[in-house]
Design a protein around this motif. Structure first.
Motif, mmCIF file in Angstrom:
data_model
loop_
_atom_site.group_PDB
_atom_site.id
_atom_site.type_symbol
_atom_site.label_atom_id
_atom_site.label_comp_id
_atom_site.label_asym_id
_atom_site.label_seq_id
_atom_site.Cartn_x
_atom_site.Cartn_y
_atom_site.Cartn_z
ATOM 1 N N UNK A 195 -0.018 0.280 7.292
ATOM 2 C CA UNK A 195 0.987 1.042 6.359
ATOM 3 C C UNK A 195 0.106 1.216 5.149
ATOM 4 N N UNK A 196 -0.305 2.484 4.740
ATOM 5 C CA UNK A 196 -1.165 2.543 3.472
ATOM 6 C C UNK A 196 -0.564 3.924 2.629
ATOM 7 N N UNK A 197 -1.065 3.867 1.540
ATOM 8 C CA UNK A 197 -0.554 4.969 0.464
ATOM 9 C C UNK A 197 -0.570 6.427 1.156
ATOM 10 N N UNK A 198 -1.501 6.664 2.006
ATOM 11 C CA UNK A 198 -1.547 7.802 2.631
ATOM 12 C C UNK A 198 -0.644 8.182 3.662
ATOM 13 N N UNK A 199 -0.166 7.176 4.471
ATOM 14 C CA UNK A 199 0.819 7.103 5.648
ATOM 15 C C UNK A 199 2.288 7.103 5.260
ATOM 16 N N UNK A 201 3.621 -9.326 5.104
ATOM 17 C CA UNK A 201 3.082 -10.835 4.766
ATOM 18 C C UNK A 201 2.161 -10.804 3.675
ATOM 19 N N UNK A 202 2.163 -9.846 2.818
ATOM 20 C CA UNK A 202 1.060 -9.572 1.641
ATOM 21 C C UNK A 202 1.816 -8.876 0.648
ATOM 22 N N UNK A 203 1.353 -9.240 -0.438
ATOM 23 C CA UNK A 203 1.863 -8.554 -1.611
ATOM 24 C C UNK A 203 1.710 -7.134 -1.910
ATOM 25 N N UNK A 204 0.425 -6.617 -1.685
ATOM 26 C CA UNK A 204 0.101 -5.077 -1.741
ATOM 27 C C UNK A 204 0.942 -4.493 -0.848
ATOM 28 N N UNK A 205 1.334 -4.929 0.506
ATOM 29 C CA UNK A 205 2.094 -4.162 1.535
ATOM 30 C C UNK A 205 3.523 -4.209 0.875
ATOM 31 N N UNK A 255 -2.329 2.138 -3.353
ATOM 32 C CA UNK A 255 -2.596 0.633 -2.610
ATOM 33 C C UNK A 255 -3.373 -0.216 -3.540
ATOM 34 N N UNK A 256 -2.815 -1.504 -3.767
ATOM 35 C CA UNK A 256 -3.525 -2.498 -4.349
ATOM 36 C C UNK A 256 -4.531 -3.098 -3.318
#
Lengths: 83, 268
Positions: free
Chosen positions: B109-113, B129-133, B258-259
């Protein structure tokens, strides 16, 4: 069969506890408040438990008729929604 | 009849409950939930929501099952190692309940989708399991006005909160920005007890069920923390922040971004 004006009927003799009550509850969902349903159930455990559960849901038990064939018909008037 | 005899039997314990009943079960069967991450949190959430009869469950994860996942990710079995997680997740959910539809999204999952992904769902479960997500999912859900459940676990601890548009803070109100990389270890580096994932992921499923059925109090405006060693739950009241960068009165974040993730986090 009951000599009573009923709007709907459901047969719960083909299922066992707790689905007996569930099947009755699902059938009652289709009714409007104040409508009357006849619920045919086996003697014994269903007759012990289903009327009580239906009463707990806020519906009105009108009559329990012995069909003389090992089954009973419970006549219920639907109570207020989310009673 | 609304339900088949088999459905009445399958969902009998739900239907018997006054708070759920026929209407609540119908709502569950008509609902669509997206689970991001088929890992420790996503596993119990996916299994319970499948069992509950949630009509459509989306599961998003780009990874394959690794042997080290099996200690906590109960969706997957030993025979699934090497298989895409979304495939083994789908198989596990369909095995529990063949009535439901599972959408397998094998993507990071990213900013584009992210906006396209969440668009078709009623509720989102963040099992990443991570802060950027976590920040990405928060921002996207706030911008799309989509309710979601946040959760995180590490070692013997877990936390969760629920965001509903217009009710209480978002994740960014509470944690403004991700911590610097390496300030907080990931669960790969720090370890985690599998059952902690089970506790917190199950609570996320519970929040989704309550939201869908429309009953009870949600964890909006509160963060629930769980300390397994002390065996303590704490509920911290948290306000929405008017100056929050995404859900505040004049937000500076108007689209997802996205970070940068650390290399270690990406493959977790």
């Amino acid at each position: 069969m009951p000599e009573y004006p009923v709007d709907e009927s459901v047969d719960i003799t083909d299922v066992v506890c707790p689905v007996t009550f569930v099947k009755a509850k699902v059938a009652m969902e289709e009714l409007e408040e104040g409508q009357v349903i006849s619920i045919r159930m086996n003697e014994g455990e269903p007759v012990q438990n289903v009327p009580r559960s239906i009463k707990d849901e806020g519906h009105q038990i009108l009559k329990l008729i012995d069909n003389k064939d090992g089954t009973c018909s419970l006549i219920v008037r639907k109570g207020r929604e989310d009673a | 009849m609304i339900f088949s005899n088999a459905q009445m039997e399958r969902y009998s314990r739900h239907i018997i409950l006054k708070e759920v009943g026929v209407k609540g079960q119908k709502r569950l069967m008509e609902s669509r939930v997206l689970i991001v991450g088929a890992g420790g949190l996503g596993s119990p959430a996916a299994l319970y929501l499948a069992a509950a009869g949630v009509g459509v469950i989306g599961i998003a994860d780009a990874d394959a099952v690794d042997l080290s996942n099996l200690q906590r990710q109960v969706l997957h079995g030993a025979a699934d190692v090497g298989k895409p997680k979304v495939d083994s997740a789908r198989e596990a959910m369909e095995a529990v309940n063949p009535d439901i539809k599972v959408n397998a999204h094998r993507i990071f999952v990213n900013a584009n989708n992210v906006l396209d992904l969440i668009e078709n769902y009623d509720f989102v479960i963040d099992g990443t399991d991570n802060f950027p997500a976590k920040f990405l999912i928060n921002d996207a859900c706030v911008l799309a006005r989509k309710p979601f459940s946040h959760a995180g676990i590490i070692r013997f601890q877990g936390q969760l909160m629920t965001y509903v548009p217009g009710a209480g803070p978002c994740y960014r109100c509470v944690f403004e920005t991700p911590p610097p990389p390496d300030a907080v270890p990931t669960c790969r580096q720090a370890g985690v007890i599998g059952a902690v994932a089970g506790v917190i992921g199950s609570l996320q499923a519970m929040e989704a069920v309550k939201y869908i059925v429309g009953i009870g109090q949600l964890l909006t405006g509160s963060l629930l923390t769980y300390d397994a060693l002390a065996m303590e739950f704490r509920k911290l009241k948290l306000p929405r922040r008017d100056d929050c960068a995404v859900c505040g009165d004049s937000p500076s974040i108007v689209k997802p971004f996205d970070y940068e993730a650390t290399v270690c986090e990406v493959s977790l």
